[in-house]
Design an enzyme around this catalytic site. Structure first.
Site, PDB file in Angstrom:
ATOM      1  CG  ASP A  40      -2.376 -19.649  -0.659  1.00  0.00           C
ATOM      2  OD1 ASP A  40      -1.487 -19.710   0.220  1.00  0.00           O
ATOM      3  OD2 ASP A  40      -2.284 -20.235  -1.753  1.00  0.00           O
ATOM      4  CE1 TYR A  99      -3.355  -2.646  -0.046  1.00  0.00           C
ATOM      5  CE2 TYR A  99      -3.614  -2.473   2.311  1.00  0.00           C
ATOM      6  CZ  TYR A  99      -3.957  -3.059   1.113  1.00  0.00           C
ATOM      7  OH  TYR A  99      -4.917  -4.042   1.076  1.00  0.00           O
ATOM      8  CG  ASP A 155     -12.040  -6.498   6.573  1.00  0.00           C
ATOM      9  OD1 ASP A 155     -11.683  -6.015   7.669  1.00  0.00           O
ATOM     10  OD2 ASP A 155     -12.400  -5.798   5.613  1.00  0.00           O
ATOM     11  CE  LYS A 175       0.536 -16.889  -2.318  1.00  0.00           C
ATOM     12  NZ  LYS A 175      -0.068 -18.229  -2.584  1.00  0.00           N
ATOM     13  CG  ASP A 196      -7.043  -4.605   3.991  1.00  0.00           C
ATOM     14  OD1 ASP A 196      -8.007  -4.547   4.787  1.00  0.00           O
ATOM     15  OD2 ASP A 196      -6.913  -3.837   3.029  1.00  0.00           O
TER      16      ASP A 196
END
Ligand code: NAD
Length: 375
Positions: A232, A143, A260, A199, A256
């Protein structure tokens, strides 16, 4: 224990002052009954600061926040302020706090109280009793990384549309080590387990992440159990068998998504606390801002309908992570659990079968009564 802890309270806008009034009752109870002393200061942030001073956060309030042992914030924003210039919008006050305090670790617990297990999108037996903590790096990563932007892709005639969008995932070892320390510190106050997610199978920044987290573990926190997981798979495990985790440590982007998803495990927005932590201060405690995840809820503001539990649980986090009062934090969480088990509900927690909800103040009073009854 020090003589007193300094706590800056910023109720903010909308339901912020309503839910914060209930936290003040809880603070008063702990002062009167548990020998704790809080040096509490109240101040303005967001739209209420703009109304009084023409800015969403004054320099004086910023200085108080930098000096406090912990800052507790309600919520900011509201339709009245939507027309303001970007620079003085209520949210800028909150962003300034986060930026100048350099709050790089965002903590989001996902805790499922038994009485609310049916509110979760997952089956009761999967989520009942869930208590995990996601530690997300907040000030770096994709970001923020450079280069970024949307450019013409002039030299590539095969690119239909002719443009390219770029973001850069970039982490320094120092950025990874400091947020890893936050996660290991949290784990020591909990069940002693950290699962780090990245990852590393397809991203070099993920390889560095894994190596640096392992380095911090081996050199500074060998007593904490550390595992690694691809993000993942981590998200899949989070919805399959969430109780396997204690602390999940991850970067800005994956955090993020993971936080959530974890929020949905527990049901209502009115129940979710959070914390953002920075570097340790001279007294060894981290700079810290505690706040409910929800916003100022203008649709119900001023009606006594807001659920104060997210803000009260944010204070429980402050007890545990800023004031080293883990027993008091657990006592407060048990009081919340007991009140919910007794069927006490604010309107947002009413199921389809209905019933009569308590007010914001009614919920706060019941939680204080449960504390007094020895929850
Ligand atoms: P919101 O979280 O304020 O409300 C979303 C929905 O959840 C509403 O229906 C609201 O009534 C309900 N809700 C939220 N908190 C509740 C509580 N404690 N008890 C019962 N019901 C609750 O999000 P929004 O409507 O998207 O935003 C409203 C304002 O809040 C906007 O100005 C937005 O910018 C601001 N906001 C601030 C923060 C913050 O201060 N950290 C976060 C999100 C949104």
């Amino acid at each position: 224990m020090p003589d007193s802890y300094s706590l800056l309270i910023l109720p903010g806008d909308g339901i912020g002052p309503e839910v914060m009034a209930e936290v003040v009752k809880v603070i008063d109870w702990f002062q009167a009954n548990r020998g704790m002393s809080f040096d509490v200061t109240h101040d303005l942030v967001g739209g209420s600061a703009y109304d009084a001073h023409g800015v969403p956060l004054t320099d004086e309030t910023m200085a108080k926040a930098q000096a406090a042992d912990a800052v507790l914030l309600g919520a900011v924003g509201g339709p009245k302020y939507d027309v303001l210039d970007f620079a003085v919008k209520p949210e800028r006050g909150l962003l300034r706090l986060r930026k100048e305090m350099d709050l790089f670790a965002n903590l989001r617990p996902a805790q499922c109280f038994d009485a609310l297990a049916d509110f979760s999108s997952l089956k009761r037996e999967v989520v009942a009793g869930l208590d995990i903590l996601i530690v997300r790096e907040l000030t770096s990563g994709v970001y923020f990384g450079q280069p970024r932007g949307i450019h013409d892709d002039d030299n590539n005639p095969e690119n239909e549309g002719g443009r390219v969008g770029i973001n850069t995932q970039r982490y320094t070892s120092g950025e990874i080590r400091r947020v890893a320390r936050s996660a290991f510190e949290m784990a020591r106050r909990r069940r002693g387990k950290v699962c780090s997610m990245e990852k590393a199978n397809v991203m070099e920044s993920g390889i560095l992440w894994r190596e640096e987290v392992q380095w911090v573990h081996d050199n500074e926190y060998p007593d904490v159990e550390l595992t690694h997981m691809y993000a993942d798979n981590g998200l899949m495990q989070l919805v399959r068998q969430p109780r396997q985790f204690d602390v999940i440590l991850t970067d800005n982007l994956f955090g993020d998504l993971l936080s959530d998803a974890a929020a949905m495990l527990t049901g209502s927005l009115g129940m979710l606390p959070s914390a953002s932590l920075g570097a340790p201060m001279a007294n060894g405690r981290p700079k810290a801002l505690y706040e409910p995840v929800h916003g100022s809820a203008p649709d119900i503001a001023g009606q006594g309908k807001a659920n104060p539990i997210a803000c009260i649980l944010s204070f429980a986090m402050a007890l545990r992570y800023s004031f080293d009062q883990g027993d008091a934090a657990a006592e407060l969480e048990r009081a919340v659990e007991r009140v919910l088990a007794e069927g006490v509900r604010t309107a947002d927690l009413m199921g389809p079968e209905g019933g009569s909800p308590v007010s914001t103040a009614g919920m706060g009073d019941r939680i204080v009564a449960a504390l007094a009854a020895g929850a």
